[in-house]
Design a protein around this motif. Structure first.
Motif, mmCIF file in Angstrom:
data_model
loop_
_atom_site.group_PDB
_atom_site.id
_atom_site.type_symbol
_atom_site.label_atom_id
_atom_site.label_comp_id
_atom_site.label_asym_id
_atom_site.label_seq_id
_atom_site.Cartn_x
_atom_site.Cartn_y
_atom_site.Cartn_z
ATOM 1 N N LEU A 141 0.829 -1.213 0.000
ATOM 2 C CA LEU A 141 0.000 0.000 0.000
ATOM 3 C C LEU A 141 0.860 1.259 0.000
ATOM 4 N N HIS A 142 1.951 1.234 0.763
ATOM 5 C CA HIS A 142 2.858 2.390 0.732
ATOM 6 C C HIS A 142 3.467 2.550 -0.655
ATOM 7 N N ARG A 143 3.910 1.456 -1.269
ATOM 8 C CA ARG A 143 4.515 1.566 -2.604
ATOM 9 C C ARG A 143 3.508 2.093 -3.620
ATOM 10 N N TRP A 144 2.270 1.659 -3.500
ATOM 11 C CA TRP A 144 1.262 2.025 -4.496
ATOM 12 C C TRP A 144 0.775 3.462 -4.306
ATOM 13 N N TYR A 145 0.381 3.788 -3.086
ATOM 14 C CA TYR A 145 -0.238 5.095 -2.839
ATOM 15 C C TYR A 145 0.783 6.192 -2.540
ATOM 16 N N ASN A 146 1.971 5.810 -2.105
ATOM 17 C CA ASN A 146 2.998 6.795 -1.756
ATOM 18 C C ASN A 146 4.218 6.667 -2.668
ATOM 19 N N ARG A 147 3.974 6.256 -3.917
ATOM 20 C CA ARG A 147 5.117 6.102 -4.831
ATOM 21 C C ARG A 147 5.821 7.430 -5.061
ATOM 22 N N PRO A 246 -7.172 -0.545 -10.233
ATOM 23 C CA PRO A 246 -6.939 -1.269 -11.486
ATOM 24 C C PRO A 246 -6.383 -2.658 -11.204
ATOM 25 N N PRO A 247 -6.450 -3.559 -12.192
ATOM 26 C CA PRO A 247 -5.926 -4.918 -11.985
ATOM 27 C C PRO A 247 -4.472 -4.947 -11.535
ATOM 28 N N GLY A 248 -3.679 -3.965 -11.991
ATOM 29 C CA GLY A 248 -2.267 -3.933 -11.612
ATOM 30 C C GLY A 248 -2.049 -3.835 -10.116
ATOM 31 N N PHE A 249 -2.971 -3.201 -9.406
ATOM 32 C CA PHE A 249 -2.858 -3.088 -7.953
ATOM 33 C C PHE A 249 -2.835 -4.481 -7.323
ATOM 34 N N TYR A 250 -3.742 -5.333 -7.770
ATOM 35 C CA TYR A 250 -3.846 -6.672 -7.192
ATOM 36 C C TYR A 250 -2.739 -7.588 -7.694
#
Length: 289
Positions: A141-147, A246-250
């Motif tokens: 979650l940090h990598r995704w939302y806080n990139r 998006p699918p990439g998140f999962y």
């Protein structure tokens, strides 16, 4: 101490041993000029031994406030209302802040006083598969939302800091959230809508001492799903709506165990992460009903 530099607010309920370790870790950490106070809010638990906390606090100014059980969001608000510090730092009773925790948070706020600073929580039980899976999800979650760490959107309430003035202007945490599930997400969204930046400071670390079993892991993520539904309600009240990742998140989430592990353990952790999303979905649907 009339106006310490930082007030650390800790909600607690019937976890005296973990709380003592938390306070001891804060006492061992580097303290900013101006000093630190610790405000412990006993949220409906058994009476706390103030003298025992003072003994492990090594000279910290410690206050213990009692309130009927109302949930951690309301407990944090109670502690923040009583705090004297110019900066509020939030952590949980099952966390052990690292030596440089307060320094990292303080330096970030010195550079940008109006931001909300999100730190990183690292599991103290990496040998526990369920705790490791939970850690992998949080790191994802940090990598995704806080990139872009200067313009993030994900924070956890066990490692969060901001100026007291900012916290009170935002109205604190939403005390209608009854458990430790997504009240931090709602707070972060509200701060962003109000024009504050959320910045991610990975050097501000707290150790998270939460051992998990399969049952507690799934129950935790079921609760997160219910919390996500409450966040959606709050977002709709503010004029927003529902969105889907998006699918990439999962895909990235399910690949994350293979970044750190191999073989059978990586496969187990991948299945656990898939289970977390099933439990989250069940909680989201249940809360909607």
């Amino acid at each position: 101490m009339s106006e310490p530099a930082v007030s650390v607010v800790i909600p607690t309920r019937d976890r005296a041993e973990q709380l003592a370790r938390c306070v001891g870790a804060i006492a061992a950490a580097a303290r900013p000029a101006g000093g630190v106070e610790v405000v412990v809010v006993n949220d409906g638990g058994a009476p706390l031994e103030g003298a025992a906390l003072a003994a492990v606090g090594d000279g910290l100014a410690i206050r213990v406030l009692d309130q009927p059980g109302g949930g951690p969001a309301g407990a944090r608000n109670r502690g923040a209302a009583a705090a004297a510090g110019r900066v509020l730092a939030f952590t949980d009773d099952d966390c052990e802040p690292a030596l440089g925790w307060l320094a990292a948070l303080g330096q970030r706020l010195d550079r940008d006083p109006d931001v909300v600073v999100a730190g990183r929580a690292a599991s103290l039980h990496p040998d526990n598969d369920w705790a490791a899976a939970s850690q992998l999800l949080t790191d994802h979650l940090h990598r995704w939302y806080n990139r872009d760490p200067e313009h993030g959107s994900f924070a956890t309430s066990n490692n969060l800091a901001l100026r007291a003035e900012t916290f009170h202007a935002l109205g604190g945490f939403d005390a209608s959230f009854p458990s430790a599930a997504a009240e931090d997400r709602e707070f972060a969204e509200r701060a962003l809508r109000a024009g504050h930046r959320l910045v991610y400071e990975p050097n501000a670390i707290v150790g998270h001492g939460h051992r998990l079993t399969g049952r507690s892991f799934l129950r935790q993520h079921y609760g997160y799903g219910r919390g996500a539904r409450r966040v959606l309600r709050a977002r709709r009240r503010a004029g927003g709506g529902m969105f889907f990742e998006p699918p990439g998140f999962y895909m990235q989430m399910l690949r994350s165990p293979w970044r750190e592990y191999a073989g059978a353990r990586a496969a187990r952790l991948t299945l656990m992460l898939a289970g977390s999303q099933a439990a989250h979905t069940a909680g989201f649907v249940r809360e909607g009903l």
